[in-house]
Design a protein around this motif. Structure first.
Motif, PDB file in Angstrom:
ATOM      1  N   THR A  19       0.791  -1.038   0.204  1.00  0.00           N
ATOM      2  CA  THR A  19      -0.192  -0.149   0.397  1.00  0.00           C
ATOM      3  C   THR A  19       1.269   1.062  -0.175  1.00  0.00           C
ATOM      4  O   THR A  19       0.601   2.812  -0.009  1.00  0.00           O
ATOM      5  N   ILE A  20       2.484   0.973   0.125  1.00  0.00           N
ATOM      6  CA  ILE A  20       3.098   2.378  -0.718  1.00  0.00           C
ATOM      7  C   ILE A  20       2.474   2.980  -1.416  1.00  0.00           C
ATOM      8  O   ILE A  20       2.741   2.517  -2.680  1.00  0.00           O
ATOM      9  N   PRO A  21       2.709   4.176  -1.472  1.00  0.00           N
ATOM     10  CA  PRO A  21       2.406   5.014  -2.756  1.00  0.00           C
ATOM     11  C   PRO A  21       3.886   4.971  -3.148  1.00  0.00           C
ATOM     12  O   PRO A  21       4.182   5.299  -2.700  1.00  0.00           O
ATOM     13  N   THR A  22       3.439   5.731  -4.297  1.00  0.00           N
ATOM     14  CA  THR A  22       5.420   6.309  -5.213  1.00  0.00           C
ATOM     15  C   THR A  22       5.548   7.641  -4.819  1.00  0.00           C
ATOM     16  O   THR A  22       6.402   7.778  -4.595  1.00  0.00           O
ATOM     17  N   ASP A  23       4.070   8.767  -4.528  1.00  0.00           N
ATOM     18  CA  ASP A  23       4.202   9.752  -4.515  1.00  0.00           C
ATOM     19  C   ASP A  23       5.012   9.988  -3.199  1.00  0.00           C
ATOM     20  O   ASP A  23       4.470  10.128  -1.921  1.00  0.00           O
ATOM     21  N   GLU A  53      11.826  -0.521  -6.013  1.00  0.00           N
ATOM     22  CA  GLU A  53      11.167   0.290  -6.938  1.00  0.00           C
ATOM     23  C   GLU A  53      10.960   1.577  -5.842  1.00  0.00           C
ATOM     24  O   GLU A  53      10.531   2.493  -6.517  1.00  0.00           O
ATOM     25  N   LYS A  54      10.625   1.722  -4.908  1.00  0.00           N
ATOM     26  CA  LYS A  54      10.559   2.701  -3.946  1.00  0.00           C
ATOM     27  C   LYS A  54      11.621   3.052  -2.639  1.00  0.00           C
ATOM     28  O   LYS A  54      11.098   3.676  -2.058  1.00  0.00           O
ATOM     29  N   SER A  55      12.920   2.836  -3.268  1.00  0.00           N
ATOM     30  CA  SER A  55      13.962   2.914  -2.281  1.00  0.00           C
ATOM     31  C   SER A  55      13.741   5.136  -2.229  1.00  0.00           C
ATOM     32  O   SER A  55      14.473   5.039  -1.484  1.00  0.00           O
ATOM     33  N   GLN A  72      18.351  -6.927   1.654  1.00  0.00           N
ATOM     34  CA  GLN A  72      17.984  -8.135   0.937  1.00  0.00           C
ATOM     35  C   GLN A  72      18.661  -7.307  -0.477  1.00  0.00           C
ATOM     36  O   GLN A  72      18.304  -5.918  -0.769  1.00  0.00           O
ATOM     37  N   ALA A  73      18.398  -8.677  -1.501  1.00  0.00           N
ATOM     38  CA  ALA A  73      18.927  -7.554  -3.264  1.00  0.00           C
ATOM     39  C   ALA A  73      17.903  -6.935  -2.902  1.00  0.00           C
ATOM     40  O   ALA A  73      18.314  -5.798  -4.419  1.00  0.00           O
ATOM     41  N   HIS A  74      16.260  -7.159  -3.038  1.00  0.00           N
ATOM     42  CA  HIS A  74      15.563  -5.724  -3.639  1.00  0.00           C
ATOM     43  C   HIS A  74      14.364  -5.433  -2.346  1.00  0.00           C
ATOM     44  O   HIS A  74      13.370  -4.696  -3.527  1.00  0.00           O
TER      45      HIS A  74
END
Length: 252
Positions: A19-23, A53-55, A72-74
Motif C-alpha cells: 500500500t506504499i504509494p509512489t508519491d 522500486e520505492k527506495s 536484501q537484494a530487492h
C-alpha cells in the motif's frame, strides 16, 4: 489512499508494503500519521520494508526517525523505535532460542503460558547476539517465572526454516536445576501464567499442543550434553561455549 499497517504479536506495527504509494509527499504524510498512532498507543517498533522500486522514500523515512535494519537484494527494511532502548531483533542467517526443562523435587515441570496461547510450554526465549546459551536460558527463566536456576545440560535442539525474516531458527532445549520453587512472574507483558505441573497432568490437558506433549515425554528422563572448559580453548578462535556428551561409563 492511506498506507495500511497491521499490529504484530510484540506490540509493534508492520507497514503493508503493497500500500506504499509512489508519491513521496503522500507517503510522508501517511508515515507521519502512523507514527503518531504508534506513539499515542505506546507501540514499540514500527517496521517498514521498501522494495527497490520505492527506495526513493528512504530519505523521508529516515527524516522521521527510521533507521536501517537489514537489506536484501530487492528490498530494504527500516525500523522506528518509540523508546531508544527498545530491543530490535538482529538479522543474521540464523536466530537462536533456548527453552528450559526444569523439574522440582516432586518431579513437576515448570511451564508458562504466554498471552494469546491456549496451552502451556517450556519457559525460554531469544538468545541475544554474543550471549551464551547458558546465560540466555537462565535469564529467560528468571524473567518469565522469577525462579533462579543453575544450568545442567543441553538435552537437544531443533532447526526451523523458514522463521522470522525468512531465516532459520535453532532452538536449544536445556535442563536446569531450580534453586527454589516460588514463582513470581517478572515479565508480566508477555507471560500470563506460570506453574509447576506433573507430566501426567500436562499430557492430559488437550489445550497443550501435540508437539509439546511428545517433546515433554521424550526429554523427561534424559541427560544431555554438559558444558566444558577446555584448557586450550583460547586465542583468536576461542569458542564461546562447548558442550560434550558423557562418557559411556557415566564419567566425564
Amino acid at each position: 489512499m492511506p498506507v495500511n499497517y497491521t499490529e504484530d504479536a510484540f506490540n509493534g506495527l508492520i507497514i503493508d508494503t503493497n500500500t506504499i504509494p509512489t508519491d513521496s509527499v503522500e507517503f510522508g504524510a501517511s508515515l507521519t500519521n502512523i507514527l503518531a498512532y504508534s506513539a499515542e498507543n505506546n507501540k514499540g517498533i514500527t517496521w517498514l520494508t521498501l522494495p527497490i522500486e520505492k527506495s526513493h522514500h528512504v530519505g523521508r523515512a529516515t527524516a522521521l526517525g527510521f533507521i536501517y535494519h537489514c537489506c536484501q537484494a530487492h528490498e530494504l527494511t527500516l525500523v522506528h523505535k518509540n523508546q531508544p532502548a527498545q530491543f530490535v531483533p538482529f538479522i543474521p542467517s540464523h536466530t537462536v532460542g533456548a527453552g528450559a526443562l526444569i523439574k522440582n523435587s516432586a518431579g513437576e515441570i515448570l511451564v508458562v503460558q504466554e498471552y494469546g496461547m491456549t496451552g502451556y510450554k517450556l519457559p525460554g526465549g531469544h538468545v541475544e547476539q554474543g550471549e551464551r546459551i547458558e546465560d540466555a536460558v537462565l535469564r529467560e527463566v528468571l524473567e518469565e517465572t522469577g525462579i533462579k536456576c543453575e544450568f545442567v545440560s543441553v538435552l537437544g535442539f531443533s532447526n526451523k526454516h523458514p522463521y522470522k525474516f525468512g531465516k532459520s531458527n535453532l532452538y536449544f532445549i536445556c535442563e536446569l536445576r531450580p534453586l527454589h520453587n516460588h514463582i513470581q512472574i517478572l515479565d508480566t507483558q508477555e507471560i500470563l501464567d506460570a506453574r509447576w505441573i506433573s507430566l501426567a497432568d500436562f499430557q492430559r490437558d488437550a489445550k497443550n499442543s501435540a508437539y509439546n506433549h511428545e517433546l515433554f515425554s521424550a526429554l523427561f528422563n534424559l541427560s544431555g550434553l554438559q558444558p566444558q572448559a577446555l584448557e586450550n580453548n583460547k586465542g583468536a578462535h576461542k569458542k564461546l561455549e562447548i558442550f560434550f556428551a558423557n562418557h559411556k561409563d557415566g564419567l566425564l
